[in-house]
Design a protein around this motif. Structure first.
Motif, PDB file in Angstrom:
ATOM      1  N   MET A  17       0.808  -1.208   0.000  1.00 56.44           N
ATOM      2  CA  MET A  17       0.000   0.000   0.000  1.00 56.44           C
ATOM      3  C   MET A  17       0.849   1.268   0.000  1.00 56.44           C
ATOM      4  SD  MET A  17      -3.373   0.710   2.249  1.00 56.44           S
ATOM      5  CE  MET A  17      -4.246   2.280   2.183  1.00 56.44           C
ATOM      6  N   ALA A  18       2.057   1.219   0.562  1.00 55.13           N
ATOM      7  CA  ALA A  18       2.960   2.363   0.517  1.00 55.13           C
ATOM      8  C   ALA A  18       4.072   2.081  -0.481  1.00 55.13           C
ATOM      9  CB  ALA A  18       3.540   2.632   1.903  1.00 55.13           C
ATOM     10  N   GLY A 213       6.150  -2.582   1.522  1.00 57.90           N
ATOM     11  CA  GLY A 213       5.199  -1.500   1.769  1.00 57.90           C
ATOM     12  C   GLY A 213       5.393  -0.774   3.072  1.00 57.90           C
ATOM     13  N   ASP A 214       6.309  -1.240   3.919  1.00 58.12           N
ATOM     14  CA  ASP A 214       6.706  -0.479   5.102  1.00 58.12           C
ATOM     15  C   ASP A 214       7.939   0.314   4.711  1.00 58.12           C
ATOM     16  OD1 ASP A 214       4.673  -1.470   6.726  1.00 58.12           O
ATOM     17  OD2 ASP A 214       5.852  -3.210   7.307  1.00 58.12           O
ATOM     18  N   LEU A 230       0.696   6.476  -1.563  1.00 59.98           N
ATOM     19  CA  LEU A 230      -0.207   5.544  -0.894  1.00 59.98           C
ATOM     20  C   LEU A 230      -1.162   4.965  -1.930  1.00 59.98           C
ATOM     21  CD1 LEU A 230      -1.078   7.442   2.421  1.00 59.98           C
ATOM     22  CD2 LEU A 230       0.891   5.980   1.867  1.00 59.98           C
ATOM     23  N   VAL A 251       6.344   4.973   7.233  1.00 56.09           N
ATOM     24  CA  VAL A 251       5.003   4.727   6.713  1.00 56.09           C
ATOM     25  C   VAL A 251       4.798   3.213   6.728  1.00 56.09           C
ATOM     26  CG1 VAL A 251       3.409   5.017   4.786  1.00 56.09           C
ATOM     27  CG2 VAL A 251       5.159   6.767   5.226  1.00 56.09           C
ATOM     28  N   SER A 253       2.081  -0.020   6.271  1.00 58.81           N
ATOM     29  CA  SER A 253       0.820  -0.303   5.589  1.00 58.81           C
ATOM     30  C   SER A 253       0.400  -1.750   5.748  1.00 58.81           C
ATOM     31  CB  SER A 253       0.927   0.035   4.099  1.00 58.81           C
ATOM     32  OG  SER A 253       1.917  -0.765   3.478  1.00 58.81           O
ATOM     33  N   SER A 287      -2.891   2.791   6.070  1.00 60.51           N
ATOM     34  CA  SER A 287      -1.545   3.362   6.020  1.00 60.51           C
ATOM     35  C   SER A 287      -1.348   4.233   7.243  1.00 60.51           C
ATOM     36  CB  SER A 287      -1.341   4.195   4.755  1.00 60.51           C
ATOM     37  OG  SER A 287      -1.219   3.364   3.617  1.00 60.51           O
ATOM     38  N   GLY A 300      -1.240  -1.629  12.254  1.00 64.67           N
ATOM     39  CA  GLY A 300      -2.050  -1.786  11.046  1.00 64.67           C
ATOM     40  C   GLY A 300      -2.817  -3.089  11.055  1.00 64.67           C
TER      41      GLY A 300
END
Length: 345
Positions: A17-18, A213-214, A230, A251, A253, A287, A300
């Motif tokens: 997602m990120a 995604g992190d 995002l 970030v 996610s 996110s 999350g």
């Protein structure tokens, strides 16, 4: 909880997602070509996902040396905390479930204690003992559900209170045979953060780490903010917006679109609810933005389990965390801090 089985084809990047936005497929923005600074990048597979590292500075040799040390540290920690190799600390704890306590390294104890803390705060919405849910598989081509009785039998072995940590003795013990740890939702951010600390200790001021995604960032890229997009979990090829970040930021996610299969007309995805033993029925994706891993680690996953009301309550108690949540009905809500800094892609 993240699913219990390692993905097939570990070098395949997931649709996280990120997503770092670095200008070109080679990760190096064209603007860098005109500057004396150097950008170095490398990628390896850790913790069942591709991890990308980019570092920026005046000396390419120094960057490469620091990056090698960071990889060594992350690989050392991942080797202790994986459940997919028999000689890891986590595998030793799982084998000894219901039999005896196992000595654990301080780094592993810290991750286990943090996992127990978030489990208590979320009434078990996050639970590192979800490793017992071994019936689920999300490999390519998978399309069959586990038998309900199998899920139920394994669900009864999930419960964070069954993990006993003795900090003074330096041991961990799972109370029942068949219990199992899976630190996939708890160890990745601390391991990435350890890599970033290693870079800083070795003189790297500007870097980005992206693991499934992190995304962790430090400093800037060529004098400008790092940009992190995002994704929209309803249509992962689209962006919901872009964060411009500099200094120190993370970030994190979670989403139901990374690994899943369709069965009985529903998306059966890899984030499992410890209470039901089945995929979560909460948001499509989350996110989170914070300064450090401790603020968002495992959060999350907990939000995916808790759903909207539980998520809002949890975030009210954490003003240092900003969030964007895509609900099951496809609506989107954000904390005021996230809305203030998220820009159109």
């Amino acid at each position: 909880m993240h699913s219990m089985n390692p993905p097939q084809g570990l070098t395949r990047r997931r649709m996280a997602m990120a997503l770092p936005l670095l200008g070109s497929a080679a990760w190096i923005p064209a603007a860098l070509a005109a500057t004396p600074a150097v950008t170095e990048r490398s990628s390896r597979v850790l913790m069942g996902t591709q991890v990308d590292l980019i570092a920026h500075g005046p000396d390419g040799h120094a960057l490469q040396a620091a990056m090698d040390l960071a990889w060594r540290e992350m690989e050392r920690l991942a080797a202790r905390m994986t459940r997919y190799t028999p000689d890891s600390t986590v595998s030793a704890i799982n084998r000894a479930a219901g039999v005896h306590a196992v000595a654990v390294e301080p780094e592993v104890m810290a991750v286990l204690q943090a996992a127990q803390g978030i489990s208590a705060q979320t009434q078990g919405a996050f639970d590192a003992t979800v490793g017992a849910l071994k019936a689920w598989h999300f490999d390519a081509g998978q399309n069959t559900l586990p038998e309900p009785r199998e899920i139920e039998a394994q669900r009864r072995l999930v419960g964070y209170r069954g993990l006993v940590l003795d900090e003074r003795a330096g041991t961990a013990f799972l109370k029942q045979r068949g219990m199992a740890l899976d630190l996939g939702g708890a160890a990745k951010l601390p391991i990435l953060e350890a890599g970033m600390r290693t870079l800083r200790r070795n003189g790297v001021e500007h870097a980005m780490l992206n693991g499934g995604g992190d995304v962790l960032i430090a400093g800037q890229l060529n004098g400008r903010a790092w940009r992190v997009g995002l994704r929209d979990p309803r249509a992962p090829e689209r962006m919901l917006g872009v964060l411009s970040l500099q200094g120190q930021a993370i970030v994190a996610s979670s989403g139901d679109y990374e690994r899943f299969f369709m069965a009985q007309g529903e998306r059966q995805h890899h984030i499992l609810n410890p209470a039901t033993g089945r995929p979560t029925q909460g948001p499509h994706g989350v996110s989170l933005l914070a300064k450090d891993a401790a603020s968002v680690n495992s959060l999350g996953t907990a939000i995916m389990v808790l759903g909207s009301e539980g998520a809002r309550a949890l975030l009210r108690s954490r003003p240092e965390v900003q969030a964007l949540v895509v609900e099951r009905d496809h609506s989107v809500w954000q904390t005021p801090g996230m809305a203030a800094i998220l820009r159109n892609a």
